[in-house]
Scaffold this active site. Structure first.
Site, mmCIF file in Angstrom:
data_model
loop_
_atom_site.group_PDB
_atom_site.id
_atom_site.type_symbol
_atom_site.label_atom_id
_atom_site.label_comp_id
_atom_site.label_asym_id
_atom_site.label_seq_id
_atom_site.Cartn_x
_atom_site.Cartn_y
_atom_site.Cartn_z
ATOM 1 N N ASN A 68 -4.322 5.087 -2.223
ATOM 2 C CA ASN A 68 -5.518 5.591 -1.554
ATOM 3 C C ASN A 68 -6.156 6.696 -2.385
ATOM 4 O O ASN A 68 -5.488 7.639 -2.809
ATOM 5 C CB ASN A 68 -5.168 6.134 -0.170
ATOM 6 C CG ASN A 68 -4.753 5.021 0.774
ATOM 7 O OD1 ASN A 68 -5.582 4.244 1.240
ATOM 8 N ND2 ASN A 68 -3.440 4.904 1.014
ATOM 9 N N ASP A 108 -11.593 0.231 2.047
ATOM 10 C CA ASP A 108 -10.679 0.538 3.146
ATOM 11 C C ASP A 108 -11.458 0.815 4.430
ATOM 12 O O ASP A 108 -12.632 1.192 4.378
ATOM 13 C CB ASP A 108 -9.878 1.789 2.753
ATOM 14 C CG ASP A 108 -8.554 1.878 3.491
ATOM 15 O OD1 ASP A 108 -8.314 1.073 4.405
ATOM 16 O OD2 ASP A 108 -7.756 2.777 3.133
ATOM 17 N N GLU A 155 0.863 -1.183 0.000
ATOM 18 C CA GLU A 155 0.000 0.000 0.000
ATOM 19 C C GLU A 155 0.894 1.226 0.000
ATOM 20 O O GLU A 155 1.840 1.317 0.786
ATOM 21 C CB GLU A 155 -0.918 0.044 1.238
ATOM 22 C CG GLU A 155 -1.699 1.365 1.298
ATOM 23 C CD GLU A 155 -2.679 1.477 2.465
ATOM 24 O OE1 GLU A 155 -2.678 0.604 3.351
ATOM 25 O OE2 GLU A 155 -3.446 2.459 2.452
ATOM 26 N N GLU A 184 -7.733 1.887 -3.337
ATOM 27 C CA GLU A 184 -8.350 1.788 -2.010
ATOM 28 C C GLU A 184 -9.279 2.978 -1.789
ATOM 29 O O GLU A 184 -8.856 4.130 -1.889
ATOM 30 C CB GLU A 184 -7.281 1.762 -0.908
ATOM 31 C CG GLU A 184 -6.588 0.419 -0.797
ATOM 32 C CD GLU A 184 -5.770 0.279 0.501
ATOM 33 O OE1 GLU A 184 -5.957 1.091 1.427
ATOM 34 O OE2 GLU A 184 -4.940 -0.654 0.558
ATOM 35 N N GLU A 186 -5.950 -4.773 8.784
ATOM 36 C CA GLU A 186 -5.035 -3.638 8.948
ATOM 37 C C GLU A 186 -4.481 -3.594 10.363
ATOM 38 O O GLU A 186 -5.138 -4.041 11.300
ATOM 39 C CB GLU A 186 -5.797 -2.321 8.755
ATOM 40 C CG GLU A 186 -6.256 -1.997 7.356
ATOM 41 C CD GLU A 186 -6.876 -0.617 7.327
ATOM 42 O OE1 GLU A 186 -6.602 0.089 6.354
ATOM 43 O OE2 GLU A 186 -7.620 -0.243 8.257
#
Ligand code: C2E
Ligand code: CA
Ligand code: CA
Length: 711
Positions: free
Chosen positions: A556, A618, A497, A588, A674
């Site tokens: 993101n 997410d 990520e 995401e 996460e």
């Protein structure tokens, strides 16, 4: 030589008469009892009274002032002092017309100070009197308008002016329509009455004045016929006011009220007075129109018509008008989390509709009884409670979906709350509440924030960040850190990520959740995302060109960027520019995305899938959405939020995570946990069926160069 009083008196009368005749003005001679002993022809012309008619009559009687004994006694006392004196009285002509007269009284006395007679010159000063009275009212009204005095105040000026003209024989009230009520205004001369009169506003019987509003110009000969409230009638009786003139007030063809003049003499109205009234009406119209205009302006300046509640300035004004110290109380700001998205998608009107529904639901709450409501900004509603510290729980009004653009959608709200501290001012508390709201908006997991003085520091810091952000974007100084997503069983890195890092030369390290929120607010977050994406693509391209191993990288994408019209287009262009295969990119997006507009999210995700991208949801679990919308959206991956991972040891959290995992497996989503920091967490997740994890236990986010080592 004067020999005795009788001869003396005759001589004096003669002297007085000579004086009167030489002056060639209307005059009378009054004896020591104020009875008329002589009058000239000019007097007859002026008043209509022949000399023989008034001989030995008390002057108050013939001038029409006989009923006001107080007034008469005052004048008599003045005359008895034996000095030249001047009075103004309302005089009555023999035919009942009234006029204002100036009486100049010259006394004639004997040596022993015994009053013998007065020569009284009478002058009709109606014209001048009315002129100066009008000037005075005009001036007062202009000043009142300038000072933005109320219409009531201005009408009182007009009443006083009329009262002065007829003093002591007339008393004026003005009756007019005010917001579906009838309001009665009187001059301050109606002292004892005045307080009573204003009370009528609240009295249902008050409506009896309504009759005046439809009446034409007319004279009521008998008080009994008049629709007066008891106190008013009683006052009239006490003052021996027996008659009444009603003058309708008509403005722009609309009957708005009436002037009611109660008076106590047998008098017909004189033309100059009628002219005066006409001119007064012009002033009245001015006052009335000004008031109306002022109200319209107020309406624009202090009221929010879309929501039908006061705006910020309106609330401020209302509270300041209370004039009380603001030591105990609460300001609560409420803003729908999804407001800006909704406005972006459907426009302002739909945003307003949502706020309106929220206002309606709030107003339905019993706790709202002593709470003032207003619109703080385009997106937020303000509740003010004075006198106690009270905040409204918004959860109950959010339980049911809202009708947004003909769709039933659930909405969440952010709350910023500030309690009063010491003495205000109210603006300061509003600022506090705004700070608290901003704080709540910056945190996904938080719905309610309270102001504390540290907010001020934070606000300052946020301003600094905003100030530096533009330059940072322009110079593309953001760095990319990446954090591996790991297969817990094999520890193999299966993806990364990408996370933005910003080290500002002046501000130092600025954490991404801080500046991302600020960038989002400023509308620049798409630029930040694009910089990170491009840096990731450069890195991937280099590795591909060097023939090295690559794994997919997640970036993101903030909601506002996701919904941007050109999002997919620009994304594909960049991918092409760096010749990176779409399958290497994971998008995401946060869970709250679908809340705003499932249909559109569905379309965008569909197109992304079609183009070969993977889409990951997410921070799953912290939003307020139901799991059911997951079915609609073609996500490839679901990321269990860090807050669940860290509280996995709690039974309730564990149960939630278990069901999330079951649903995700049913829907065939890839699951990623996460924030895995301990091996216990990793094992528990694995037991539950989640085999991919991201977290400090495996790797912290690291610069791209460092990641090379692990591939
Ligand atoms: P996120 O997307 O949920 O990113 C994961 C965050 O968790 C990252 O915080 C990461 O450093 C942190 N993290 C990873 N493992 C652990 C762990 O084991 N324990 C703990 N306590 N934390 C862990 P970071 O880098 O501070 O980023 C914060 C948020 O900022 C991100 O949350 C993401 O929403 C946003 N963000 C970061 N970069 C970008 C970007 O380029 N664009 C956009 N739109 N948002 C970004
Ligand atoms: Ca993320
Ligand atoms: Ca996350």
């Amino acid at each position: 030589m004067i020999e005795n009083n009788t001869t003396n008196m005759e001589t004096i009368f003669q002297v007085a008469k000579n004086l009167g005749n030489q002056a060639k003005k209307p005059y009378v001679i009054l004896n020591h009892l104020f009875q008329v002993v002589h009058s000239n022809d000019l007097y007859t012309q002026l008043t209509g009274f022949e000399a023989e008619e008034i001989y030995l009559q008390h002057y108050a009687t013939i001038s029409g002032n006989y009923k006001s004994t107080d007034h008469t006694r005052k004048i008599e006392a003045e005359l008895n002092k034996g000095a030249l004196s001047v009075f103004e009285v309302v005089h009555i002509h023999r035919d009942n017309r009234s006029f204002t007269s100036k009486l100049t009284c010259i006394p004639f006395q004997l040596h022993d100070n015994n009053m013998v007679c007065h020569v009284v010159f009478i002058e009709d000063i109606t014209g001048e009197k009315l002129k100066s009275a009008y000037k005075e009212v005009e001036q007062s009204i202009f000043t009142a308008i300038e000072k933005r005095k109320s219409l009531t105040y201005q009408l009182q000026i007009i009443c006083s002016a009329i009262d002065c003209l007829f003093y002591p024989r007339g008393f004026t009230t003005i009756v007019w329509h005010k917001e579906n009520k009838i309001k009665v205004v009187a001059s301050s001369a109606l002292q004892g009455m005045k307080s009573n009169i204003s009370l009528y506003a609240a009295d249902p019987r008050y409506g009896i004045y309504e009759d005046f509003l439809s009446a034409d110009v007319q004279t009521y000969e008998n008080l009994e016929e008049l629709p007066l409230v008891d106190a008013h009638r009683q006052f009239a009786q006490e003052q021996a006011l027996e008659k009444c003139f009603v003058y309708p007030i008509q403005i722009q063809q609309q009957r708005i009220g009436a002037i009611i003049l109660l008076f106590n003499a047998d008098t017909k109205q004189n033309q100059p007075y009628i002219d005066f009234f006409d001119k007064l009406f012009a002033l009245l119209e001015l006052a009335y129109n000004f008031d109306k205009q002022q109200k319209q302006l107020n309406n624009i300046a202090y009221f929010d018509h879309a929501l039908d509640i006061p705006n910020r300035a309106g609330i401020l004004r209302n509270i300041e008008a209370l004039g009380i110290p603001l030591t105990v109380g609460t300001i609560q700001l409420i803003e729908p989390t999804e407001f800006s998205r909704i406005v972006e998608l459907y426009g302002r009107d739909v945003g307003d509709q949502l706020l309106k529904q929220i206002v309606e639901r709030l107003n339905g709450l019993a706790e709202m009884k002593n709470v003032r409501i207003g619109r703080m900004s385009s997106a937020s509603i303000m509740l003010v409670t004075i006198g106690k510290q009270q905040e409204i729980q918004t959860a109950s009004i959010l339980e049911k979906p809202f009708l947004i653009n003909n769709e039933q959608l659930f909405v969440t709200c952010k709350n910023g709350i500030a309690h009063f501290q010491e003495q205000g001012p109210i603006e300061e508390y509003m600022r506090h509440a705004e700070g608290a709201l901003t704080l709540a908006k910056q945190q996904n997991t938080v719905d309610v924030c309270y102001y504390d003085s540290r907010h001020d520091e934070k606000m300052k810091r946020d301003m600094q960040i905003l100030n530096h952000l533009a330059a940072a974007i322009k110079e593309r100084i953001f760095e990319v850190y990446i954090q591996p997503k790991v297969d817990v069983r094999t520890r193999e890195i299966i993806a990364f990520e990408a996370l933005a890092r910003w080290e500002d030369p002046e501000l130092g390290f600025v954490p991404p959740d801080q500046f991302i929120a600020i960038a989002e607010k400023a509308g620049w977050v798409d630029k930040v995302d694009a910089i990170i994406l491009e840096k990731v693509l450069v890195w991937l391209q280099q590795r591909i060109q060097r023939g090295e191993r690559v794994t997919p990288v997640a970036i993101n994408i903030s909601p506002s960027h996701f919904y941007k019209k050109t999002f997919i287009e620009e994304l594909i262009q960049l991918m092409a520019k760096y010749e990176v295969n779409h399958s290497l990119l994971i998008i995401e997006v946060t869970e709250n995305l679908g809340l705003v507009n499932i249909e559109q999210a569905e379309k965008i995700i569909y197109r992304l899938n079609e183009a070969g991208f993977q889409v990951s949801v997410d921070d799953f679990g912290i939003g307020h959405s139901s799991l059911s919308y997951l079915q609609k959206l073609a996500f490839s991956e679901l990321k269990i939020d860090r807050s669940f991972t860290s509280r996995l040891h709690e039974e309730s959290t564990f149960a939630i995570v278990r069901s999330i995992i079951q649903i995700a497996q049913n829907l065939k989503f890839r699951l990623v946990a996460e924030g895995v920091e301990t091996s216990e967490q990793a094992e528990a997740l694995l037991d539950l069926g989640c085999s991919i994890a991201q977290g400090y236990l495996f790797y912290k986010p690291m610069p791209l160069s460092e990641a090379e080592k692990y591939m």
